[in-house]
Scaffold this active site. Structure first.
Site, PDB file in Angstrom:
ATOM      1  N   SER A 200       1.418  -1.319   0.723  1.00 63.33           N
ATOM      2  CA  SER A 200      -0.516   0.203   0.194  1.00 63.33           C
ATOM      3  C   SER A 200       0.480   1.604   0.124  1.00 63.33           C
ATOM      4  O   SER A 200       1.929   1.451   0.042  1.00 63.33           O
ATOM      5  CB  SER A 200      -0.605  -0.193   1.314  1.00 63.33           C
ATOM      6  N   LYS A 201       0.333   1.980  -1.002  1.00 66.97           N
ATOM      7  CA  LYS A 201       0.673   3.878  -0.507  1.00 66.97           C
ATOM      8  C   LYS A 201       1.444   3.667   0.331  1.00 66.97           C
ATOM      9  O   LYS A 201       2.866   4.617   1.222  1.00 66.97           O
ATOM     10  CB  LYS A 201       0.059   4.927  -1.346  1.00 66.97           C
ATOM     11  N   ARG A 202       0.977   3.263   1.852  1.00 70.09           N
ATOM     12  CA  ARG A 202       1.617   3.638   3.409  1.00 70.09           C
ATOM     13  C   ARG A 202       2.672   3.530   4.218  1.00 70.09           C
ATOM     14  O   ARG A 202       3.089   3.272   4.706  1.00 70.09           O
ATOM     15  CB  ARG A 202      -0.109   3.287   4.195  1.00 70.09           C
ATOM     16  N   ASP A 203       2.853   1.926   2.759  1.00 67.35           N
ATOM     17  CA  ASP A 203       4.410   1.237   3.037  1.00 67.35           C
ATOM     18  C   ASP A 203       5.571   1.934   2.988  1.00 67.35           C
ATOM     19  O   ASP A 203       5.348   2.745   2.009  1.00 67.35           O
ATOM     20  CB  ASP A 203       4.685  -0.117   2.658  1.00 67.35           C
TER      21      ASP A 203
END
Ligand code: GLU
Length: 288
Positions: A200-203
């Site tokens: 995910s973009k949050r990783d």
């Protein structure tokens, strides 16, 4: 001759998946003597920020992916509204009570994915496409509509993107049909997975600039990205390193893009990085 584009939204970090999509589209365009376009998808006013536009340019520069033209969707709002108004005039779209413009009885058409083959229209796709919103009540275009109008106007004839967009393509095929425009070719790449789930973009590992800042060699990054979604026809030791020039020769006819999930493997990236750095040292060393 392929005309391709990368179309990031300036809403935060530049993701590894976007970098992969950029490289593949760049390869297809450059390998065929075509054009590679950068389009900034900045119609989400609440989420856009200018700093992210800068990040997009920094990423393309770091990877050395040159483009032939840049477009910003925010510069083209009148165009989307005009095209939608024309569809209303022709009875293919309607204006709702709140001022939004909706497709009228849009029909998805089947399409062929370069990787996954023929995609038949299912009931769920039809429901998504039929009365889809084109222009919102606030006058802003929906991504699907702006993207198709742009791709038609810019002559884009191959769209390589992540498989998370596969369902969207049924919405898009209905918009192409309403605009009497031929479909481009599509290729939807498998997801990038981290620890068995979608990255995910949050990783933290997803942020491209983090690798630049950590001193990773950009050509090692390109080789790593290439192998997360493309494989050579004959995968043997000679394919252990595929730099950009070699990738240009192999990408279209010497291998295949893949729709299977690609595991992110940090050790693999580190190994490419060592190889590319060693090769640069060898080149820089004075001749004996
Ligand atoms: N702005 C869209 C995204 O970042 C573009 C998708 C597409 O390639 O059409 O996902």
């Amino acid at each position: 001759m392929f005309i391709t584009r990368i179309a990031p939204s300036p809403t935060g970090d530049f993701h590894l998946g976007t970098a992969r999509t950029a490289y593949f589209n760049w390869l297809a365009a450059r390998a065929s003597g075509g054009r590679f376009l950068l389009r900034i998808d900045d119609t989400d006013l609440a989420r856009n920020n200018e700093a992210s536009v800068g990040v997009i340019h920094d990423c393309m520069t770091w990877l050395g992916l040159d483009h032939d033209a840049t477009f910003r969707q925010s510069d083209r709002l009148d165009r989307y509204r005009d095209v939608a108004a024309d569809l209303v005039t022709r009875g293919r779209a309607v204006v709702a009570d709140n001022g939004a413009i909706l497709m009228k009885d849009g029909q998805s058409t089947p399409w062929t994915d370069r990787i996954s083959g023929l995609q038949a229209v299912g009931q769920a796709h039809d429901a998504l496409a039929r009365n889809q919103v084109l222009i919102k009540a606030d006058g802003m275009p929906v991504y699907h509509f702006a993207s198709v109008v742009d791709d038609i106007d810019m002559g884009v004839n191959l769209v390589i993107r992540g498989i998370d967009h596969l369902t969207n393509t049924f919405r898009h095929s209905a918009i192409y049909a309403a605009l009497d425009a031929p479909l481009p070719e599509f290729a939807h790449l498998g997801l990038i997975m981290l620890d068995g789930r979608k990255m995910s973009k949050r990783d933290g590992a997803a942020s491209l600039l983090g690798y630049r800042d950590a001193g990773i060699d950009p050509d090692a990054m390109l080789n790593f990205l290439l192998r997360m979604g493309w494989g050579p026809a004959k995968d043997d030791k000679s394919m252990a390193v595929i730099g950009r020039d070699r990738a240009l020769g192999l990408f279209l006819d010497g291998g295949r893009m893949k729709n299977s999930p690609a595991a992110f493997d940090a050790a693999k990236l580190a190994s490419y990085d060592r190889k590319y750095k060693a090769a640069r040292r060898d080149l820089a060393a004075p001749a004996p």
